[in-house]
Design a protein around this motif. Structure first.
Motif, mmCIF file in Angstrom:
data_model
loop_
_atom_site.group_PDB
_atom_site.id
_atom_site.type_symbol
_atom_site.label_atom_id
_atom_site.label_comp_id
_atom_site.label_asym_id
_atom_site.label_seq_id
_atom_site.Cartn_x
_atom_site.Cartn_y
_atom_site.Cartn_z
ATOM 1 N N PRO A 159 -2.912 2.063 1.677
ATOM 2 C CA PRO A 159 -1.778 2.997 1.333
ATOM 3 C C PRO A 159 -0.557 2.291 0.409
ATOM 4 O O PRO A 159 -0.113 1.175 1.285
ATOM 5 N N LYS A 160 0.085 2.632 -0.674
ATOM 6 C CA LYS A 160 1.593 2.236 -0.694
ATOM 7 C C LYS A 160 2.328 2.068 -0.614
ATOM 8 O O LYS A 160 3.189 2.030 -0.361
ATOM 9 N N ASP A 161 2.411 3.578 1.303
ATOM 10 C CA ASP A 161 3.701 3.880 1.282
ATOM 11 C C ASP A 161 3.300 4.035 3.106
ATOM 12 O O ASP A 161 2.470 3.885 3.507
ATOM 13 N N PRO A 162 4.342 2.673 2.706
ATOM 14 C CA PRO A 162 4.765 2.095 3.910
ATOM 15 C C PRO A 162 3.921 3.052 6.110
ATOM 16 O O PRO A 162 3.337 2.950 6.099
ATOM 17 N N ALA A 163 5.039 4.206 5.456
ATOM 18 C CA ALA A 163 4.890 5.223 6.277
ATOM 19 C C ALA A 163 3.828 5.694 6.972
ATOM 20 O O ALA A 163 3.171 5.973 7.788
ATOM 21 N N LEU A 164 2.905 5.790 5.658
ATOM 22 C CA LEU A 164 1.603 6.181 5.845
ATOM 23 C C LEU A 164 0.697 4.789 5.973
ATOM 24 O O LEU A 164 0.085 5.738 7.285
ATOM 25 N N ARG A 189 9.312 -7.555 -1.735
ATOM 26 C CA ARG A 189 10.145 -7.872 -0.009
ATOM 27 C C ARG A 189 10.238 -6.395 0.731
ATOM 28 O O ARG A 189 9.950 -6.237 1.792
ATOM 29 N N ASP A 190 10.591 -5.168 0.158
ATOM 30 C CA ASP A 190 10.943 -4.278 0.793
ATOM 31 C C ASP A 190 9.709 -2.915 0.816
ATOM 32 O O ASP A 190 10.146 -2.663 2.118
ATOM 33 N N TYR A 191 8.406 -3.481 0.281
ATOM 34 C CA TYR A 191 7.432 -3.526 1.080
ATOM 35 C C TYR A 191 7.334 -3.257 2.107
ATOM 36 O O TYR A 191 7.011 -2.698 2.922
ATOM 37 N N LEU A 192 6.882 -4.373 2.101
ATOM 38 C CA LEU A 192 6.911 -5.427 3.350
ATOM 39 C C LEU A 192 7.818 -5.527 5.046
ATOM 40 O O LEU A 192 7.300 -5.151 5.526
ATOM 41 N N GLY A 220 -11.138 -7.574 17.595
ATOM 42 C CA GLY A 220 -10.507 -8.748 18.212
ATOM 43 C C GLY A 220 -8.862 -9.268 17.365
ATOM 44 O O GLY A 220 -7.696 -10.033 18.098
ATOM 45 N N TYR A 221 -9.203 -8.163 16.477
ATOM 46 C CA TYR A 221 -7.414 -9.063 15.256
ATOM 47 C C TYR A 221 -6.869 -8.200 15.812
ATOM 48 O O TYR A 221 -6.697 -6.726 15.754
ATOM 49 N N VAL A 222 -4.994 -8.600 15.931
ATOM 50 C CA VAL A 222 -4.458 -8.230 15.710
ATOM 51 C C VAL A 222 -3.456 -7.696 14.914
ATOM 52 O O VAL A 222 -1.915 -6.836 15.284
ATOM 53 N N GLY A 223 -3.941 -8.582 13.782
ATOM 54 C CA GLY A 223 -3.020 -8.317 12.738
ATOM 55 C C GLY A 223 -3.850 -8.082 11.052
ATOM 56 O O GLY A 223 -4.723 -8.603 11.417
ATOM 57 N N THR A 224 -3.132 -8.163 10.237
ATOM 58 C CA THR A 224 -4.395 -7.770 8.842
ATOM 59 C C THR A 224 -2.840 -8.461 7.888
ATOM 60 O O THR A 224 -1.047 -7.911 7.984
ATOM 61 N N GLU A 225 -3.597 -8.863 6.649
ATOM 62 C CA GLU A 225 -2.785 -8.415 5.124
ATOM 63 C C GLU A 225 -2.878 -7.294 4.591
ATOM 64 O O GLU A 225 -3.727 -6.392 5.346
ATOM 65 N N VAL A 226 -2.305 -7.292 3.610
ATOM 66 C CA VAL A 226 -2.325 -5.907 2.847
ATOM 67 C C VAL A 226 -3.170 -6.214 1.646
ATOM 68 O O VAL A 226 -3.189 -7.057 0.832
ATOM 69 N N GLY A 227 -4.335 -5.472 1.605
ATOM 70 C CA GLY A 227 -5.545 -5.616 0.270
ATOM 71 C C GLY A 227 -5.059 -3.634 -0.576
ATOM 72 O O GLY A 227 -4.187 -3.489 -0.355
ATOM 73 N N ASN A 228 -5.467 -4.291 -1.525
ATOM 74 C CA ASN A 228 -5.284 -3.176 -3.034
ATOM 75 C C ASN A 228 -6.049 -1.470 -1.907
ATOM 76 O O ASN A 228 -5.789 -1.358 -3.162
ATOM 77 N N LYS A 229 -6.552 -1.540 -1.310
ATOM 78 C CA LYS A 229 -7.162 -0.262 -1.486
ATOM 79 C C LYS A 229 -6.398 0.370 0.200
ATOM 80 O O LYS A 229 -6.169 1.496 0.316
#
Length: 298
Positions: A52-57, A94-97, A41-50
């Motif tokens: 993808p490092k590619d934002p588009a992916l 910053r640019d990744y986020l 039931g969540y609508v968001g998450t933070e980034v974990g170490n697993k």
């Protein structure tokens, strides 16, 4: 209680896979994390170490599940490294986020941090900054905050056990010494409770600076054991010092009420690191979501 148009509820991946101790949850994939977060039931998450490092992916996995990226941890070393090195790393982060559509950057100052040291007593060995180091930290944070603003984003400082910004007094000095337009507070209920501070009192004093909220509860009997046996932060995590909101000793209702009455707009983000082999992350995610819905009305 909250305006559902202004507040979003998310969950961090650290309950599935621990960034500091990758063996905890090593078997869990990022696809599982995202799917279970959405199912709970969540609508968001933070980034974990697993992730993808590619934002588009990464977006190709987020969008079908109706998920957004709320934030991602950034380790700064403003008191132990040249500012220019920190700035370069921060701009890349910053640019990744920004490419992922996030509006918040959660920073933790890791100079002299003991949070990741497996054998260092968390309650006995915390580093305390001198005035010169405070000057480096505050000046650097204002500069990084201005860089975040260039992209329409906000810098928030994550007070954290074992770091140089842990206690209420340290949070007070941080807030007093930084520009409110450039530096906000990542308010983490669990870390305040863990170190013996009153989370509601800290919130009441700095509610105007709170731009991101981490919801984490504690098991006080385990925290007491960590203190008595001079254990490390990571040892405490393995033992189950943290849990999801509503499952420990913290009364979140007045915290939710204070945030709602102030008109808080942003993320309420569950972030409770446990051993997923002991505390099934999906079960606890569902439990936390149910509690937040009942206690906070969102």
């Amino acid at each position: 209680m909250f305006d559902p148009k202004k507040v979003k509820v998310g969950i961090a991946p650290i309950g599935w896979v621990n960034d500091d101790m990758p063996d905890l949850g090593a078997e869990n994939t990022f696809e599982q994390i995202l799917s279970e977060a959405a199912l709970a039931g969540y609508v968001g998450t933070e980034v974990g170490n697993k992730y993808p490092k590619d934002p588009a992916l990464l977006k190709t996995y987020l969008e079908p599940r109706g998920l957004e990226i709320a934030n991602a941890w950034f380790s700064s070393f403003l008191i132990t490294q040249p500012y220019e090195e920190v700035e370069r790393a921060f701009i890349a982060h910053r640019d990744y986020l920004h490419a992922l559509g996030a509006k918040i950057i959660g920073l933790s100052e890791q100079g002299h941090s003991i949070q990741g040291q497996m054998e260092t007593a968390i309650f006995d060995c915390k580093y305390v900054m001198n005035d010169a180091e405070w000057g480096l930290l505050l000046t650097g944070l204002n500069k990084l905050g201005a860089l975040a603003r260039e992209k329409g984003m906000r810098l928030t400082v994550h007070h954290h056990m074992g770091t140089v910004v842990q206690t209420a007094d340290e949070i007070n000095r941080l807030m007093a010494g930084t520009d409110p337009d450039l530096v906000g507070l990542l308010y983490d209920v669990g870390h305040l409770a863990y170190c013996g501070e009153d989370p509601l009192a800290v919130l009441s004093k700095h509610i105007g600076r709170v731009l991101h909220v981490h919801l984490k509860d504690i098991r006080p009997d385990i925290v007491a054991r960590v203190r008595a046996e001079k254990l490390s932060f990571l040892q405490g995590v393995r033992m189950g010092a943290f849990t999801v909101p509503g499952d420990g000793s913290v009364d979140f209702v007045p915290i939710f009420r204070a945030l709602a009455e102030y008109g808080y707009a942003g993320w309420l983000l569950v972030e409770a690191e446990q051993d997923p082999a002991v505390a099934n992350p999906f079960v606890y995610a569902v439990r936390a979501r149910k509690y937040i819905r009942e206690a906070a009305g969102v």
